[in-house]
Design an enzyme around this catalytic site. Structure first.
Site, PDB file in Angstrom:
ATOM      1  N   ASP A  91     -11.297  -4.271  -1.202  1.00 53.83           N
ATOM      2  CA  ASP A  91     -10.079  -4.087  -0.583  1.00 53.83           C
ATOM      3  C   ASP A  91      -9.940  -2.945   0.251  1.00 53.83           C
ATOM      4  OD1 ASP A  91      -9.398  -6.245  -2.032  1.00 53.83           O
ATOM      5  OD2 ASP A  91      -8.191  -5.464  -3.486  1.00 53.83           O
ATOM      6  N   HIS A 121      -7.502   5.965 -10.844  1.00 54.41           N
ATOM      7  CA  HIS A 121      -6.318   6.244 -10.326  1.00 54.41           C
ATOM      8  C   HIS A 121      -6.347   6.376  -8.778  1.00 54.41           C
ATOM      9  CE1 HIS A 121      -2.591   8.429  -9.919  1.00 54.41           C
ATOM     10  NE2 HIS A 121      -1.903   7.956 -10.910  1.00 54.41           N
ATOM     11  N   SER A 144       3.702   7.443  -9.709  1.00 47.64           N
ATOM     12  CA  SER A 144       2.434   7.288  -8.680  1.00 47.64           C
ATOM     13  C   SER A 144       2.479   6.097  -7.669  1.00 47.64           C
ATOM     14  CB  SER A 144       1.213   7.312  -9.536  1.00 47.64           C
ATOM     15  OG  SER A 144       0.714   8.562  -9.902  1.00 47.64           O
ATOM     16  N   ASP A 177      -6.337  12.938  -5.336  1.00 55.32           N
ATOM     17  CA  ASP A 177      -6.125  12.231  -6.533  1.00 55.32           C
ATOM     18  C   ASP A 177      -7.534  12.557  -7.224  1.00 55.32           C
ATOM     19  OD1 ASP A 177      -5.547  10.241  -8.459  1.00 55.32           O
ATOM     20  OD2 ASP A 177      -3.829   9.922  -6.937  1.00 55.32           O
ATOM     21  N   ASP A 237      -8.974 -12.459   4.488  1.00 56.70           N
ATOM     22  CA  ASP A 237      -8.258 -11.203   3.615  1.00 56.70           C
ATOM     23  C   ASP A 237      -7.342 -11.846   2.759  1.00 56.70           C
ATOM     24  OD1 ASP A 237     -10.132  -9.528   4.442  1.00 56.70           O
ATOM     25  OD2 ASP A 237      -8.809  -8.710   6.091  1.00 56.70           O
ATOM     26  N   ASN A 244       7.199  11.235 -14.440  1.00 58.73           N
ATOM     27  CA  ASN A 244       7.482  10.155 -15.350  1.00 58.73           C
ATOM     28  C   ASN A 244       8.010  10.807 -16.673  1.00 58.73           C
ATOM     29  OD1 ASN A 244       6.060   8.354 -13.620  1.00 58.73           O
ATOM     30  ND2 ASN A 244       4.451   8.354 -15.053  1.00 58.73           N
TER      31      ASN A 244
END
Length: 396
Positions: free
Chosen positions: A69, A95, A266, A60, A112, A202
């Site tokens: 995270d 992205h 995606s 990517d 968490d 898409n």
């Protein structure tokens, strides 16, 4: 009210509340807005597997390993581009970070309980930068000088421990066509037992043209659905669609520590890569073809007749797939599934495409491919179309 607006209303209400409440309240709202994990029965799947011991390569725009995270989940990676935006720039790794969190985010804060939880929260991420963000000033240079970034990145990921490769990228422009070097790299991955997952594209509201790498043999191609399991209008409908996954109004983690809702195949691809990580962790000897088959045979919201170009065989159900995988006897790795009606290249050596041989639009609208001879680059339908939801109290 449409599903999109319903989610926006929830987020707006949450943001209003956080003006009067501690940051933790907004963080809980982020988690509560993440409907996809509930739709995928993640809690039930986690009783069997959380993805421990599995490495998912995210090819990517790069991944922010310092995102709260993702801390501790991201391995040293590779930059196949070598230039463009850097850490701290507004167009760096947005992205890729979002996709990595969907796959293996573990949240942050007490228990968490804040931020994005991925479908395989104990999997590791191997970042490979093969594209630039659509607003990166160096994107045009990458299109003309990094024609082998994708196939080279696939091979590098395989050689550096990837068990799964996530390709939340694709080209469904008018000039899209299979390229021998990409097909060879995917065959190399499958032949080494690495599962390859890609977004279907898409282009559903346009020409619905085939998108690559999703259309290559052996790839698990993923269409997008909303929270009701309904095909998203933007999701490309083609013969190669394998399964579907959430891709409408999903929560995205950003390097700037904000969170967004966005849409795109995606995100759907990333959820499927997370599901594959769960299966590979629990049953590591299953072949890529077996994992693809078990995902397809255990879907929910199955279309009439068992399959459609809109949904493949339906929306994945990781818990059901894990239960079915437990009954399978591992088979030898095969590079290409037997049931495949397309043939791109004749037997024997095929010269790899040169960087300028075709337009390759990578990412759900991330134009980071390479210009085709005599053809203009045509971007896809937007990089996960981010909707801003930036209450700054939510920052980690």
């Amino acid at each position: 009210m449409t599903p999109n607006r319903r989610v926006l209303a929830v987020l707006a209400a949450a943001a209003a509340l956080t003006a009067l409440a501690p940051a933790a309240a907004n963080a809980d709202a982020v988690r509560n807005a993440d409907w996809a994990l509930s739709a995928l029965h993640a809690q039930k799947a986690w009783q069997t597997s959380e993805g421990a011991g599995v490495t998912v390569a995210v090819l990517d725009t790069g991944v922010d390993a310092t995102h709260p995270d993702l801390t501790g989940q991201v391995l040293p990676g590779k930059d196949e581009i070598g230039f463009g935006a850097k850490r701290g720039d507004g167009v760096w790794a947005r992205h890729g970070t979002g996709m990595a969190a969907i796959i293996a985010g573990h949240g942050h804060g007490p228990g968490d309980g804040s931020g994005v939880m991925g479908l395989a929260p104990r999997a590791r991420i191997l970042p490979v930068r093969v594209i630039l963000e659509d607003k990166d000033p160096q994107r045009a240079k990458a299109r003309t000088s990094r024609g082998d970034a994708l196939p080279d990145g696939i091979r590098w990921a395989v050689d550096h421990g990837a068990d799964v490769i996530n390709l939340s990228l694709g080209d469904d422009s008018a000039t899209a066509a299979p390229v021998a070097s990409e097909d060879d790299a995917i065959r190399y991955a499958l032949g080494k037992g690495v599962v390859v997952v890609a977004s279907a594209g898409n282009g559903g509201e346009g020409a619905d043209r085939s998108s690559y790498p999703a259309a290559y043999p052996g790839v698990i191609s993923v269409a997008a659905v909303d929270r009701y399991g309904v095909h998203a209008p933007f999701s490309t409908s083609r013969w190669y669609d394998s399964v579907a996954a959430p891709g409408v109004d999903v929560v995205i983690a950003d390097p700037d520590r904000s969170y967004y809702t966005g849409w795109g195949t995606s995100a759907a691809s990333a959820y499927v890569s997370g599901a594959v990580a769960l299966i590979r962790s629990a049953y590591p000897k299953l072949s890529p073809a077996q994992i693809k088959q078990v995902l397809q045979s255990t879907t929910r919201h199955r279309p009439k007749g068992g399959r459609s170009d809109d949904l493949g065989t339906g929306m994945i159900d990781p818990a059901a797939a894990l239960a079915a995988a437990r009954k399978l006897k591992p088979q030898p790795v095969v590079p290409v599934p037997v049931a495949y009606g397309q043939r791109y290249f004749a037997p024997g050596p095929t010269p790899a495409a040169k960087p300028a041989d075709r337009a390759q639009v990578l990412g759900d609208g991330v134009a980071a491919g390479f210009a085709a001879a005599g053809a203009a680059l045509v971007a896809l339908a937007g990089l996960l179309w981010f909707r801003p939801w930036r209450d700054r109290a939510a920052r980690a």
